[in-house]
Enzyme design. Structure first.
Site, PDB file in Angstrom:
ATOM      1  N   LEU A  18      47.225  48.679  42.970  1.00 42.91           N
ATOM      2  CA  LEU A  18      47.115  49.232  44.193  1.00 42.91           C
ATOM      3  C   LEU A  18      46.987  50.525  44.355  1.00 42.91           C
ATOM      4  O   LEU A  18      46.915  51.620  45.568  1.00 42.91           O
ATOM      5  CB  LEU A  18      48.795  49.349  45.185  1.00 42.91           C
ATOM      6  CG  LEU A  18      50.106  47.722  45.035  1.00 42.91           C
ATOM      7  CD1 LEU A  18      52.007  48.495  45.450  1.00 42.91           C
ATOM      8  CD2 LEU A  18      49.167  46.750  45.647  1.00 42.91           C
ATOM      9  N   ILE A  21      46.003  48.129  34.570  1.00 48.84           N
ATOM     10  CA  ILE A  21      45.541  47.413  33.536  1.00 48.84           C
ATOM     11  C   ILE A  21      44.848  48.452  32.419  1.00 48.84           C
ATOM     12  O   ILE A  21      44.889  47.889  31.240  1.00 48.84           O
ATOM     13  CB  ILE A  21      44.235  46.153  33.888  1.00 48.84           C
ATOM     14  CG1 ILE A  21      43.507  47.287  34.263  1.00 48.84           C
ATOM     15  CG2 ILE A  21      44.925  45.220  34.360  1.00 48.84           C
ATOM     16  CD1 ILE A  21      41.845  46.981  33.726  1.00 48.84           C
ATOM     17  N   SER A  25      27.923  43.299  37.829  1.00 50.92           N
ATOM     18  CA  SER A  25      27.122  43.752  39.454  1.00 50.92           C
ATOM     19  C   SER A  25      25.324  43.497  39.201  1.00 50.92           C
ATOM     20  O   SER A  25      24.911  43.888  38.082  1.00 50.92           O
ATOM     21  CB  SER A  25      27.959  44.992  39.350  1.00 50.92           C
ATOM     22  OG  SER A  25      26.924  46.062  40.812  1.00 50.92           O
ATOM     23  N   ALA A  26      25.106  43.598  39.668  1.00 54.31           N
ATOM     24  CA  ALA A  26      23.033  43.588  40.056  1.00 54.31           C
ATOM     25  C   ALA A  26      23.156  45.266  38.877  1.00 54.31           C
ATOM     26  O   ALA A  26      21.673  45.173  38.799  1.00 54.31           O
ATOM     27  CB  ALA A  26      22.670  43.781  41.192  1.00 54.31           C
ATOM     28  N   TYR A  41      29.213  54.607  36.755  1.00 56.14           N
ATOM     29  CA  TYR A  41      30.135  53.232  37.441  1.00 56.14           C
ATOM     30  C   TYR A  41      29.704  51.727  36.139  1.00 56.14           C
ATOM     31  O   TYR A  41      30.300  51.395  36.034  1.00 56.14           O
ATOM     32  CB  TYR A  41      30.290  53.106  38.785  1.00 56.14           C
ATOM     33  CG  TYR A  41      30.461  51.808  39.028  1.00 56.14           C
ATOM     34  CD1 TYR A  41      31.744  50.944  39.435  1.00 56.14           C
ATOM     35  CD2 TYR A  41      29.246  51.010  39.185  1.00 56.14           C
ATOM     36  CE1 TYR A  41      31.633  49.334  39.448  1.00 56.14           C
ATOM     37  CE2 TYR A  41      29.682  49.808  40.062  1.00 56.14           C
ATOM     38  CZ  TYR A  41      30.765  49.385  39.912  1.00 56.14           C
ATOM     39  OH  TYR A  41      31.268  47.506  40.286  1.00 56.14           O
ATOM     40  N   LYS A  58      29.909  48.946  33.665  1.00 53.98           N
ATOM     41  CA  LYS A  58      30.036  47.335  34.161  1.00 53.98           C
ATOM     42  C   LYS A  58      28.805  46.845  32.545  1.00 53.98           C
ATOM     43  O   LYS A  58      28.724  45.699  32.161  1.00 53.98           O
ATOM     44  CB  LYS A  58      29.407  46.908  35.140  1.00 53.98           C
ATOM     45  CG  LYS A  58      29.825  47.540  36.436  1.00 53.98           C
ATOM     46  CD  LYS A  58      30.974  46.522  36.639  1.00 53.98           C
ATOM     47  CE  LYS A  58      31.917  46.951  36.951  1.00 53.98           C
ATOM     48  NZ  LYS A  58      33.415  45.532  37.283  1.00 53.98           N
ATOM     49  N   TYR A  66      26.934  40.077  40.352  1.00 50.07           N
ATOM     50  CA  TYR A  66      27.807  40.303  42.344  1.00 50.07           C
ATOM     51  C   TYR A  66      26.207  41.658  43.070  1.00 50.07           C
ATOM     52  O   TYR A  66      25.984  42.523  42.226  1.00 50.07           O
ATOM     53  CB  TYR A  66      29.027  40.537  43.189  1.00 50.07           C
ATOM     54  CG  TYR A  66      29.959  40.088  42.495  1.00 50.07           C
ATOM     55  CD1 TYR A  66      29.939  38.515  41.960  1.00 50.07           C
ATOM     56  CD2 TYR A  66      30.535  41.188  42.521  1.00 50.07           C
ATOM     57  CE1 TYR A  66      30.611  38.472  41.194  1.00 50.07           C
ATOM     58  CE2 TYR A  66      32.232  40.385  42.110  1.00 50.07           C
ATOM     59  CZ  TYR A  66      31.819  39.523  41.358  1.00 50.07           C
ATOM     60  OH  TYR A  66      33.265  38.712  40.734  1.00 50.07           O
ATOM     61  N   ASN A  92      25.066  42.562  46.673  1.00 52.79           N
ATOM     62  CA  ASN A  92      25.605  43.407  48.099  1.00 52.79           C
ATOM     63  C   ASN A  92      26.893  42.242  49.080  1.00 52.79           C
ATOM     64  O   ASN A  92      26.253  41.856  49.877  1.00 52.79           O
ATOM     65  CB  ASN A  92      24.891  44.101  48.744  1.00 52.79           C
ATOM     66  CG  ASN A  92      24.374  45.091  47.332  1.00 52.79           C
ATOM     67  OD1 ASN A  92      23.151  45.140  47.046  1.00 52.79           O
ATOM     68  ND2 ASN A  92      23.740  46.497  47.614  1.00 52.79           N
ATOM     69  N   ASN A 103      29.567  52.283  50.928  1.00 54.03           N
ATOM     70  CA  ASN A 103      28.688  51.457  51.338  1.00 54.03           C
ATOM     71  C   ASN A 103      27.763  50.982  52.635  1.00 54.03           C
ATOM     72  O   ASN A 103      28.018  51.892  53.534  1.00 54.03           O
ATOM     73  CB  ASN A 103      29.073  49.980  50.751  1.00 54.03           C
ATOM     74  CG  ASN A 103      29.405  50.264  49.466  1.00 54.03           C
ATOM     75  OD1 ASN A 103      30.422  50.450  49.248  1.00 54.03           O
ATOM     76  ND2 ASN A 103      27.800  50.519  48.026  1.00 54.03           N
ATOM     77  N   ASP A 136      19.304  55.939  44.195  1.00 46.89           N
ATOM     78  CA  ASP A 136      18.960  54.602  44.214  1.00 46.89           C
ATOM     79  C   ASP A 136      17.816  53.991  43.452  1.00 46.89           C
ATOM     80  O   ASP A 136      16.508  54.775  43.732  1.00 46.89           O
ATOM     81  CB  ASP A 136      18.746  55.061  46.033  1.00 46.89           C
ATOM     82  CG  ASP A 136      20.627  54.635  47.070  1.00 46.89           C
ATOM     83  OD1 ASP A 136      21.637  54.187  46.679  1.00 46.89           O
ATOM     84  OD2 ASP A 136      20.970  54.847  48.010  1.00 46.89           O
TER      85      ASP A 136
END
Ligand code: NAD
Ligand code: WQD
Length: 355
Positions: free
Chosen positions: A37, A70, A135-136, A160, A164, A188, A190, A210, A308
């Site tokens: 949560l 986790i 993720s891409a 981040y 991944k 994934y 976007n 985002n 970016d």
């Protein structure tokens, strides 16, 4: 009831998780969700997170929910003592790029450490089928476009992204060490949009990082204007180009991956892109959202956002060939469904249920 079996969904109370749980229920899978949560809302009097309550209503089926972190291996073990799983879909992670630069250790602890805990418990219990949320971002700065799964990964621009990438490397090593493991790493692009009912959707905490949730909050009057990060990229209109994928298409990709893994008895590590294969610029997204919402989106061009990239879009042909998956929804659907959810629940899940 051919598909009846227990799927464990970690982070199932999050944005992508909740939509995927709905898709699983609609395909007759039985589901156990674990979530700490950390990024999901639960009313203190309720037994389950609000999004799970709504998923249950939409599917007219129930979901088992267990609060579990986790980063604590013992609590994952307790879940495996209670239920028998055929396959795990692992969404639980921290995902804010900017925050990952401020708090890298928390990101490595949850995203890498948490995944190792999960894999340890899976191994102990001889459950060796995993669908991983990649993720891409693992492609870093693209060498060329569209991005195919065989391209180099790892040149990531933030902590981040590196978590991944590192987890993908761990999963490759694990599969190489034991041929019984079957891991599908879904990369994934976007994810945007919401369930067409408007009952579940993306519910960001605080100021959205985002593009799509930010535009939606401007449209609904929660934010004054959008900052467009740079218009001097090497793209048709100078603004960044991305491959936006509707959340329901993304959710169906997970169900297809489970069916593929099971029916074809797939072993080893396999990375698969989930995108539409089409790129849209920031200005195109603003226009599409204005059309879908009949609102004007005030914006101003500001400096580029550090880290970016200019453009990113997928070659989605492997998902089509192997998983028999294809994206079905276009940019207008993505904007329409985001707007439907945003205007129905301007405060997100905390608004409570509309009966
Ligand atoms: P989200 O934050 O909405 O969902 C993640 C869920 O995991 C949340 O409900 C959160 O409470 C839970 N969680 C976090 N830490 C946990 C922990 N220690 N133990 C148990 N649960 C924990 O994010 P999302 O957008 O649904 O993303 C899901 C996955 O997809 C993540 O792994 C993310 O990295 C990946 N991904 C997301 C995007 C995107 O743009 N949304 C793109 C590519 C990949
Ligand atoms: C899209 C475009 C921005 C916000 C991020 C993560 C990635 C993945 C998906 C998890 C870019 C521009 C944005 C704004 C803007 N997440 N923009 N104003 O950066 O492609 O990907 O989410 O794995 O790892 O990096 O998505 O939606 O932030 O940006 O102009 O207020 O919109 O510059 O061109 P991004 P995004």
């Amino acid at each position: 009831m051919a598909n009846q079996c227990n799927i464990l969904v970690t982070g199932g109370a999050g944005y992508i998780g909740s939509h995927t749980v709905l898709e699983l229920l609609n395909n007759n899978f039985t589901v156990v969700v674990i979530d700490n949560l950390g990024n999901a809302y639960k009313d203190e009097k309720a037994e389950k997170p609000e999004c799970i309550i709504r998923v249950e209503k939409l599917a007219n089926k129930s979901v088992i929910f267990e609060e579990c972190d986790i980063t604590d291996e013992n609590s994952i073990e307790k879940i495996f003592e209670k239920y028998k799983f055929e396959c795990i879909i692992h969404f639980a992670a921290l995902k804010a790029v900017g925050e990952s630069c401020q708090k890298p250790l928390e990101y490595y602890k949850t995203n890498v450490g948490g995944t190792i805990n999960l894999l340890n418990v899976m191994k102990k219990n001889n459950v060796k089928k995993l669908i991983y949320s990649s993720s891409a971002t693992v492609y870093g700065v693209p060498e060329k476009l569209p991005l195919t799964e065989d391209m180099k990964t790892g040149n990531c621009t933030n902590p981040y992204g590196r978590t991944k990438y590192i987890v993908e490397e761990i999963l490759k090593d694990l599969c190489a060490s034991d041929p019984d493991w079957s891991v599908i790493s879904l990369r994934y692009f976007n994810p945007v949009g919401a369930h067409p009912s408007g009952e579940i959707g993306e519910d960001p905490n605080g100021i959205p990082n985002n593009l799509m949730p930010f535009i939606a909050q401007v449209a609904v009057g929660k934010r004054e204007m959008l900052h467009v990060y740079g218009n001097d990229y090497d793209t048709p209109d100078g603004t960044g180009v991305r491959d936006y994928i509707h959340i329901m298409d993304l959710a169906s990709g997970h169900v297809k991956a489970i069916i593929y893994q099971k029916t074809k008895n797939i072993k080893g590590f396999k990375a698969v892109n989930l995108g539409t294969g089409k790129g849209f610029s920031v200005l195109q997204m603003i226009k599409a959202f204005e059309l879908a919402s009949s609102k004007t989106i005030p914006y101003k061009i500001v400096e580029r956002r550090p880290g970016d990239i200019s453009s990113s879009y997928a070659d989605a042909s492997l998902a089509n060939k192997e998983l028999n998956w294809v994206s079905t929804k276009n940019i207008d659907d993505m904007c329409k469904d985001t707007w439907n959810w945003q205007k129905k629940y301007p405060q997100g899940f905390k608004s409570g249920s509309i009966q």
